[in-house]
Design a protein around this motif. Structure first.
Motif, PDB file in Angstrom:
ATOM      1  N   MET A   1       0.707  -1.281   0.044  1.00 57.71           N
ATOM      2  CA  MET A   1      -0.062   0.009  -0.155  1.00 57.71           C
ATOM      3  C   MET A   1       0.801   1.148   0.062  1.00 57.71           C
ATOM      4  N   ILE A   2       0.590   2.146  -1.033  1.00 59.90           N
ATOM      5  CA  ILE A   2       1.457   3.419  -1.022  1.00 59.90           C
ATOM      6  C   ILE A   2       0.280   4.494  -0.567  1.00 59.90           C
ATOM      7  N   ARG A   3       0.677   5.365   0.497  1.00 58.23           N
ATOM      8  CA  ARG A   3      -0.186   6.447   0.921  1.00 58.23           C
ATOM      9  C   ARG A   3       0.484   7.752   1.116  1.00 58.23           C
ATOM     10  N   PRO A   4       0.116   8.836   1.325  1.00 55.52           N
ATOM     11  CA  PRO A   4       0.836  10.043   1.302  1.00 55.52           C
ATOM     12  C   PRO A   4       1.309  10.138   2.670  1.00 55.52           C
ATOM     13  N   GLU A  44       3.706  25.826   5.794  1.00 57.36           N
ATOM     14  CA  GLU A  44       2.984  26.855   5.121  1.00 57.36           C
ATOM     15  C   GLU A  44       3.294  26.893   3.739  1.00 57.36           C
ATOM     16  N   HIS A  45       4.341  26.713   3.245  1.00 50.38           N
ATOM     17  CA  HIS A  45       4.695  26.664   1.749  1.00 50.38           C
ATOM     18  C   HIS A  45       5.454  25.261   1.675  1.00 50.38           C
ATOM     19  N   PRO A  46       5.107  24.040   1.618  1.00 53.56           N
ATOM     20  CA  PRO A  46       5.827  22.728   1.486  1.00 53.56           C
ATOM     21  C   PRO A  46       6.762  22.750   0.334  1.00 53.56           C
ATOM     22  N   ALA A  47       7.977  22.408   0.480  1.00 49.85           N
ATOM     23  CA  ALA A  47       8.859  22.237  -0.530  1.00 49.85           C
ATOM     24  C   ALA A  47       9.047  21.087  -1.255  1.00 49.85           C
ATOM     25  N   ALA A  48       8.194  19.980  -0.649  1.00 52.58           N
ATOM     26  CA  ALA A  48       8.301  18.711  -1.348  1.00 52.58           C
ATOM     27  C   ALA A  48       7.018  17.801  -0.665  1.00 52.58           C
ATOM     28  N   GLU A  49       6.996  16.565  -1.022  1.00 52.90           N
ATOM     29  CA  GLU A  49       5.959  15.757  -0.732  1.00 52.90           C
ATOM     30  C   GLU A  49       6.755  14.353  -0.516  1.00 52.90           C
ATOM     31  N   ALA A  50       5.733  13.511   0.306  1.00 48.21           N
ATOM     32  CA  ALA A  50       6.435  12.395   0.427  1.00 48.21           C
ATOM     33  C   ALA A  50       5.328  11.302   0.444  1.00 48.21           C
ATOM     34  N   VAL A  51       5.613  10.082  -0.050  1.00 50.40           N
ATOM     35  CA  VAL A  51       4.675   8.989   0.178  1.00 50.40           C
ATOM     36  C   VAL A  51       5.223   7.599   1.013  1.00 50.40           C
ATOM     37  N   VAL A  52       4.459   6.931   1.620  1.00 52.13           N
ATOM     38  CA  VAL A  52       5.195   5.803   2.489  1.00 52.13           C
ATOM     39  C   VAL A  52       4.557   4.535   2.008  1.00 52.13           C
ATOM     40  N   ALA A  53       5.448   3.713   1.628  1.00 48.28           N
ATOM     41  CA  ALA A  53       4.838   2.411   1.488  1.00 48.28           C
ATOM     42  C   ALA A  53       4.782   1.334   2.469  1.00 48.28           C
ATOM     43  N   ALA A  58       3.432  -2.287   8.011  1.00 51.52           N
ATOM     44  CA  ALA A  58       4.510  -1.687   8.816  1.00 51.52           C
ATOM     45  C   ALA A  58       4.998  -0.899   7.538  1.00 51.52           C
ATOM     46  N   ALA A  59       5.670   0.374   7.574  1.00 51.11           N
ATOM     47  CA  ALA A  59       6.518   1.052   6.929  1.00 51.11           C
ATOM     48  C   ALA A  59       7.410   0.416   6.341  1.00 51.11           C
ATOM     49  N   ALA A  60       7.578   0.342   5.159  1.00 50.67           N
ATOM     50  CA  ALA A  60       8.739  -0.540   4.368  1.00 50.67           C
ATOM     51  C   ALA A  60       9.327   0.371   3.396  1.00 50.67           C
ATOM     52  N   GLY A  61       9.237   1.556   3.220  1.00 47.71           N
ATOM     53  CA  GLY A  61       9.923   2.248   2.449  1.00 47.71           C
ATOM     54  C   GLY A  61       9.113   3.779   2.213  1.00 47.71           C
ATOM     55  N   ASP A  82      14.422  11.181  -3.233  1.00 46.26           N
ATOM     56  CA  ASP A  82      14.829  10.049  -2.394  1.00 46.26           C
ATOM     57  C   ASP A  82      13.809   8.741  -2.620  1.00 46.26           C
ATOM     58  N   LEU A  83      14.242   7.689  -2.953  1.00 43.77           N
ATOM     59  CA  LEU A  83      13.616   6.634  -2.792  1.00 43.77           C
ATOM     60  C   LEU A  83      14.255   5.737  -2.026  1.00 43.77           C
ATOM     61  N   TYR A  84      13.552   5.013  -0.820  1.00 44.72           N
ATOM     62  CA  TYR A  84      14.117   4.046  -0.130  1.00 44.72           C
ATOM     63  C   TYR A  84      13.055   2.919   0.301  1.00 44.72           C
ATOM     64  N   VAL A  85      13.804   1.778   0.288  1.00 43.53           N
ATOM     65  CA  VAL A  85      13.342   0.398   0.617  1.00 43.53           C
ATOM     66  C   VAL A  85      13.894  -0.154   1.783  1.00 43.53           C
ATOM     67  N   THR A  86      13.464  -0.454   2.685  1.00 36.77           N
ATOM     68  CA  THR A  86      14.153  -1.367   3.962  1.00 36.77           C
ATOM     69  C   THR A  86      14.819  -2.411   3.055  1.00 36.77           C
ATOM     70  N   PRO A  87      15.905  -2.798   3.861  1.00 37.83           N
ATOM     71  CA  PRO A  87      16.658  -3.942   3.421  1.00 37.83           C
ATOM     72  C   PRO A  87      15.584  -5.457   3.437  1.00 37.83           C
ATOM     73  N   ALA A  88      14.902  -5.419   4.489  1.00 39.38           N
ATOM     74  CA  ALA A  88      13.705  -6.499   4.634  1.00 39.38           C
ATOM     75  C   ALA A  88      12.721  -6.754   3.528  1.00 39.38           C
ATOM     76  N   ALA A  89      12.349  -5.682   2.871  1.00 35.85           N
ATOM     77  CA  ALA A  89      11.282  -5.320   1.866  1.00 35.85           C
ATOM     78  C   ALA A  89      11.799  -5.575   0.622  1.00 35.85           C
ATOM     79  N   ARG A  90      13.072  -5.306   0.397  1.00 39.87           N
ATOM     80  CA  ARG A  90      13.812  -5.363  -0.763  1.00 39.87           C
ATOM     81  C   ARG A  90      13.258  -6.610  -1.553  1.00 39.87           C
TER      82      ARG A  90
END
Length: 157
Positions: A1-4, A44-53, A58-61, A82-90
């Motif tokens: 699942m990918i979510r903001p 107030e003025h976000p510079a970036a966005e992120a999503v969590v996998a 549990a958060a995996a990336g 940045d894109l990161y996936v935990t070693p256990a989830a790779r």
């Protein structure tokens, strides 16, 4: 699942950033802290966005991204910082799901490009990206100015 990402994810995102920095052989280079990431993502003025996998609840990336602009296409682009996936989830499809999600956002937002950088020694990541259709921009090199050099360039030092 990918979510903001939400403000509650800041600690996890910072941990992932630090793990990514260690993987990229720069464990002491992270200057960000929870407060600066909170402002950058939810201020107030976000510079970036992120999503969590999430995988198995549990958060995996995560992926952190922002918009840039191309004068050639006349459209904004989506830049993956940045894109990161935990070693256990790779190897479990998390990285592919993050890329697919961001490609969909780029299309939904009318972006002309979806771009990112990868370290030239990270052959596994390069092969992964090529398998997803990415094309290396071999003739381009990244240029960066930071610290004292940035201050001097601005004529303030």
């Amino acid at each position: 699942m990918i979510r903001p990402a939400t403000p509650d994810d800041i600690g996890t995102i910072l941990r992932f950033v630090r793990e990514l920095a260690a993987f990229e052989r720069e464990p002491d280079a992270v200057e960000a802290d929870e407060a600066s990431l909170h402002v950058a993502l939810f201020g107030e003025h976000p510079a970036a966005e992120a999503v969590v996998a999430e995988l198995d609840g549990a958060a995996a990336g995560f992926a952190l991204f922002f918009h840039n602009f191309s004068t050639w296409t006349g459209k904004r682009g989506l830049y993956l910082e940045d894109l990161y996936v935990t070693p256990a989830a790779r190897g479990r499809g998390v990285g592919a799901a993050l890329l697919r999600h961001l490609a969909g956002l780029a299309l939904d937002r009318g972006c002309g490009r979806f771009e990112w950088s990868v370290l030239d020694w990270n052959a596994e990541a390069i092969a992964f990206y090529r398998a997803k259709g990415a094309v290396g921009m071999e003739e381009w090199t990244v240029q960066r100015v930071t610290g004292d050099a940035l201050t001097r360039l601005a004529g303030r030092g």
